[in-house]
Design an enzyme around this catalytic site. Structure first.
Site, PDB file in Angstrom:
ATOM      1  N   ARG A 121      43.348   9.143 -40.889  1.00 41.80           N
ATOM      2  CA  ARG A 121      42.041   9.493 -41.450  1.00 41.80           C
ATOM      3  C   ARG A 121      40.866   8.849 -40.697  1.00 41.80           C
ATOM      4  O   ARG A 121      39.786   8.691 -41.240  1.00 41.80           O
ATOM      5  CB  ARG A 121      41.972   9.163 -42.944  1.00 41.80           C
ATOM      6  CG  ARG A 121      42.992   9.938 -43.787  1.00 41.80           C
ATOM      7  CD  ARG A 121      42.767   9.725 -45.276  1.00 41.80           C
ATOM      8  NE  ARG A 121      43.684  10.537 -46.052  1.00 41.80           N
ATOM      9  CZ  ARG A 121      44.890  10.154 -46.445  1.00 41.80           C
ATOM     10  NH1 ARG A 121      45.329   8.937 -46.120  1.00 41.80           N
ATOM     11  NH2 ARG A 121      45.663  10.954 -47.149  1.00 41.80           N
ATOM     12  N   LYS A 143      30.628  15.341 -31.530  1.00 41.69           N
ATOM     13  CA  LYS A 143      31.374  16.566 -31.803  1.00 41.69           C
ATOM     14  C   LYS A 143      32.739  16.471 -31.133  1.00 41.69           C
ATOM     15  O   LYS A 143      32.823  16.246 -29.923  1.00 41.69           O
ATOM     16  CB  LYS A 143      30.636  17.789 -31.249  1.00 41.69           C
ATOM     17  CG  LYS A 143      29.506  18.293 -32.114  1.00 41.69           C
ATOM     18  CD  LYS A 143      28.987  19.607 -31.523  1.00 41.69           C
ATOM     19  CE  LYS A 143      27.924  20.228 -32.396  1.00 41.69           C
ATOM     20  NZ  LYS A 143      27.450  21.520 -31.816  1.00 41.69           N
ATOM     21  N   GLU A 185      23.795  21.626 -18.087  1.00 45.17           N
ATOM     22  CA  GLU A 185      23.424  21.004 -19.363  1.00 45.17           C
ATOM     23  C   GLU A 185      22.147  20.168 -19.213  1.00 45.17           C
ATOM     24  O   GLU A 185      21.322  20.103 -20.127  1.00 45.17           O
ATOM     25  CB  GLU A 185      24.563  20.132 -19.883  1.00 45.17           C
ATOM     26  CG  GLU A 185      25.787  20.903 -20.353  1.00 45.17           C
ATOM     27  CD  GLU A 185      25.591  21.577 -21.710  1.00 45.17           C
ATOM     28  OE1 GLU A 185      24.535  21.382 -22.345  1.00 45.17           O
ATOM     29  OE2 GLU A 185      26.504  22.316 -22.118  1.00 45.17           O
ATOM     30  N   LYS A 227      19.308  14.051 -26.177  1.00 43.15           N
ATOM     31  CA  LYS A 227      20.368  14.404 -27.121  1.00 43.15           C
ATOM     32  C   LYS A 227      20.420  13.404 -28.275  1.00 43.15           C
ATOM     33  O   LYS A 227      20.602  13.802 -29.436  1.00 43.15           O
ATOM     34  CB  LYS A 227      21.723  14.461 -26.422  1.00 43.15           C
ATOM     35  CG  LYS A 227      22.813  15.010 -27.350  1.00 43.15           C
ATOM     36  CD  LYS A 227      24.038  15.483 -26.613  1.00 43.15           C
ATOM     37  CE  LYS A 227      24.998  16.183 -27.568  1.00 43.15           C
ATOM     38  NZ  LYS A 227      26.219  16.684 -26.897  1.00 43.15           N
ATOM     39  N   GLU A 237      24.367  18.999 -37.562  1.00 46.33           N
ATOM     40  CA  GLU A 237      23.921  20.338 -37.173  1.00 46.33           C
ATOM     41  C   GLU A 237      23.621  21.226 -38.377  1.00 46.33           C
ATOM     42  O   GLU A 237      24.136  22.344 -38.500  1.00 46.33           O
ATOM     43  CB  GLU A 237      24.961  21.005 -36.265  1.00 46.33           C
ATOM     44  CG  GLU A 237      24.384  22.127 -35.416  1.00 46.33           C
ATOM     45  CD  GLU A 237      25.349  22.645 -34.374  1.00 46.33           C
ATOM     46  OE1 GLU A 237      25.559  23.853 -34.335  1.00 46.33           O
ATOM     47  OE2 GLU A 237      25.875  21.828 -33.601  1.00 46.33           O
ATOM     48  N   ARG A 241      19.598  20.296 -34.683  1.00 45.70           N
ATOM     49  CA  ARG A 241      20.594  20.095 -33.635  1.00 45.70           C
ATOM     50  C   ARG A 241      21.047  21.411 -33.009  1.00 45.70           C
ATOM     51  O   ARG A 241      21.553  21.433 -31.884  1.00 45.70           O
ATOM     52  CB  ARG A 241      21.795  19.329 -34.193  1.00 45.70           C
ATOM     53  CG  ARG A 241      22.830  18.986 -33.121  1.00 45.70           C
ATOM     54  CD  ARG A 241      23.872  18.001 -33.605  1.00 45.70           C
ATOM     55  NE  ARG A 241      24.875  17.760 -32.568  1.00 45.70           N
ATOM     56  CZ  ARG A 241      25.751  16.773 -32.588  1.00 45.70           C
ATOM     57  NH1 ARG A 241      25.764  15.914 -33.596  1.00 45.70           N
ATOM     58  NH2 ARG A 241      26.620  16.640 -31.604  1.00 45.70           N
ATOM     59  N   ASN A 245      22.327  24.209 -28.559  1.00 47.79           N
ATOM     60  CA  ASN A 245      23.212  25.323 -28.231  1.00 47.79           C
ATOM     61  C   ASN A 245      22.532  26.376 -27.359  1.00 47.79           C
ATOM     62  O   ASN A 245      23.092  27.462 -27.154  1.00 47.79           O
ATOM     63  CB  ASN A 245      23.718  25.988 -29.523  1.00 47.79           C
ATOM     64  CG  ASN A 245      24.610  25.067 -30.334  1.00 47.79           C
ATOM     65  OD1 ASN A 245      25.430  24.354 -29.780  1.00 47.79           O
ATOM     66  ND2 ASN A 245      24.426  25.065 -31.642  1.00 47.79           N
ATOM     67  N   HIS A 248      24.541  28.637 -25.072  1.00 49.74           N
ATOM     68  CA  HIS A 248      25.964  28.453 -25.354  1.00 49.74           C
ATOM     69  C   HIS A 248      26.601  29.633 -26.080  1.00 49.74           C
ATOM     70  O   HIS A 248      27.817  29.828 -25.990  1.00 49.74           O
ATOM     71  CB  HIS A 248      26.168  27.176 -26.172  1.00 49.74           C
ATOM     72  CG  HIS A 248      26.036  25.925 -25.356  1.00 49.74           C
ATOM     73  ND1 HIS A 248      24.891  25.610 -24.676  1.00 49.74           N
ATOM     74  CD2 HIS A 248      26.913  24.922 -25.110  1.00 49.74           C
ATOM     75  CE1 HIS A 248      25.061  24.451 -24.044  1.00 49.74           C
ATOM     76  NE2 HIS A 248      26.278  24.023 -24.292  1.00 49.74           N
ATOM     77  N   HIS A 252      30.047  30.789 -24.403  1.00 49.59           N
ATOM     78  CA  HIS A 252      31.379  30.746 -24.996  1.00 49.59           C
ATOM     79  C   HIS A 252      32.055  32.117 -24.933  1.00 49.59           C
ATOM     80  O   HIS A 252      33.274  32.210 -24.742  1.00 49.59           O
ATOM     81  CB  HIS A 252      31.308  30.253 -26.436  1.00 49.59           C
ATOM     82  CG  HIS A 252      30.982  28.802 -26.542  1.00 49.59           C
ATOM     83  ND1 HIS A 252      30.507  28.230 -27.709  1.00 49.59           N
ATOM     84  CD2 HIS A 252      31.025  27.801 -25.640  1.00 49.59           C
ATOM     85  CE1 HIS A 252      30.301  26.936 -27.505  1.00 49.59           C
ATOM     86  NE2 HIS A 252      30.612  26.666 -26.256  1.00 49.59           N
ATOM     87  N   HIS A 265      32.538  25.242 -17.830  1.00 46.59           N
ATOM     88  CA  HIS A 265      31.596  25.318 -18.949  1.00 46.59           C
ATOM     89  C   HIS A 265      30.144  25.396 -18.485  1.00 46.59           C
ATOM     90  O   HIS A 265      29.367  26.236 -18.964  1.00 46.59           O
ATOM     91  CB  HIS A 265      31.789  24.110 -19.871  1.00 46.59           C
ATOM     92  CG  HIS A 265      30.842  24.103 -21.042  1.00 46.59           C
ATOM     93  ND1 HIS A 265      30.863  25.066 -22.022  1.00 46.59           N
ATOM     94  CD2 HIS A 265      29.829  23.255 -21.367  1.00 46.59           C
ATOM     95  CE1 HIS A 265      29.922  24.812 -22.915  1.00 46.59           C
ATOM     96  NE2 HIS A 265      29.280  23.722 -22.541  1.00 46.59           N
TER      97      HIS A 265
END
Length: 361
Positions: A121, A143, A185, A227, A237, A241, A245, A248, A252, A265
């Site tokens: 956990r 993330k 980025e 960031k 997010e 936030r 993206n 993105h 993706h 990427h």
């Protein structure tokens, strides 16, 4: 050394940026309250370059680290590899205070962080990114995820590291293509947040490829600052936030259409940013000169602006597998000007399809 703090309510941490960080790493671990059994997760490209010195720094701090390596590449961000890593963690005897250290690029950071967030956990997690892309993107913000065959990063969580160590010396072994993918980025940060930074990248692109240490330190630190500022205001997010993206959503889809093999990427993000800029122009938010400025810096940074082996229908349908799509509506991040963006979930299909056609080679 440049130190950037990510100031969060409960999980603040520092990003350390400098050359030769081994003593800094040893000091951090020696003064931690972690259990002394540690797991270093790396990949088949990075382990032979930097694993030995990382293990030495941990041993000097009094730790008994174990190294495990996964195959390099996006395909390792899977449930199958995650299962193997859980088994390794159990056999290594990791307890609730044992740290997992991600030594590698974004794939290593994402899957190692996912393991750390779910094993018992949640156990301590430290990022040691080795690529420019990971320096400014995946290692910062918490993330973590694995991919599903139907989409990228669909299974994951928000889980902040205890620290991020960015050793600039590791950039010396990066191929030129990997410098370019990180720059995608970095350019994004200028577009969404800081026009002066966008200009700085444009003016210093040659210095970046020459691996000018001061310029690299500046662009990495500023990217992390931007960031960190965004994440501090919206850790999970729920609003702001989402601006991270930019580019993105299409990226993706392009990655999935090309089976994560044609483009890395950053290259996909580069093409995606052109597409998002075209949507922004077609909706009247920006003019052609902004698109020209974006394409100019992408060219300087040796990044693609169009994609091959993709279809209009394929990309369009893939958009709806993106995790930012809610109730069948795609949440686009669009440009108002260089340095300012907004979110929009009401972009007409014909506008999206026109942008897709424009980025097909």
């Amino acid at each position: 050394m440049k130190t950037v703090q990510v100031p969060l309510k409960d999980n603040s941490y520092n990003i350390y940026i400098d050359n030769d960080l081994h003593e800094t790493i040893t000091s951090f671990f020696a003064n931690s309250n972690f259990s002394r059994t540690a797991l270093v997760v790396s990949d088949s490209n990075v382990d032979k370059l930097y694993a030995a010195q990382t293990l030495a720094a941990l041993k000097k701090a009094g730790f008994a680290p174990q190294l495990t390596s996964i195959p390099a590449g996006e395909k390792s961000k899977s449930f199958f590899v995650a299962q193997e890593l859980y088994t390794t963690a159990i056999k290594a005897g990791l307890d609730r205070k044992s740290p997992i250290i991600a030594l590698g690029g974004g794939v290593v950071g994402d899957i190692a962080g996912f393991i750390a967030s779910t094993y018992m956990r949640g156990i301590p997690f430290i990022q040691m990114p080795t690529s420019l892309l990971a320096h400014v993107d995946s290692s910062v913000g918490g993330k973590v995820a694995v991919n599903h065959q139907l989409g990228k990063n669909l299974i994951g969580s928000f889980y902040q590291p205890k620290a991020v160590f960015i050793d600039l010396d590791m950039l010396q072994t990066l191929p030129v293509r990997e410098i370019s993918t990180g720059l995608a980025e970095i350019i994004k940060y200028g577009l969404i947040y800081d026009k002066n930074f966008f200009t700085y990248i444009t003016d210093h692109s040659a210095d970046i490829f020459a691996l000018n240490n001061d310029v690299l330190k500046n662009i990495i630190a500023r990217s992390c600052e931007i960031k960190a500022a965004v994440v501090a205001k919206d850790e999970k997010e729920t609003g702001l936030r989402a601006i991270l993206n930019f580019g993105h959503t299409l990226a993706h889809a392009i990655e999935r259409e090309t089976k994560y093999e044609k483009y890395n990427h950053g290259e996909a993000v580069s093409i995606g940013m052109v597409g998002a800029a075209i949507i922004s122009r077609d909706l009247g938010f920006i003019q052609d000169d902004v698109i020209k400025a974006i394409c100019h810096v992408l060219e300087l940074c040796r990044l693609p602006q169009k994609c091959t082996f993709c279809s209009e229908d394929g990309i369009y349908q893939d958009l709806f597998h993106d995790k930012k799509t809610v109730n069948g509506k795609i949440n686009w991040v669009l440009l108002d000007e260089i340095g300012k963006v907004h979110s929009d979930n009401a972009v007409p299909e014909k506008t999206v399809r026109h942008a897709i056609k424009s980025i097909l080679a």
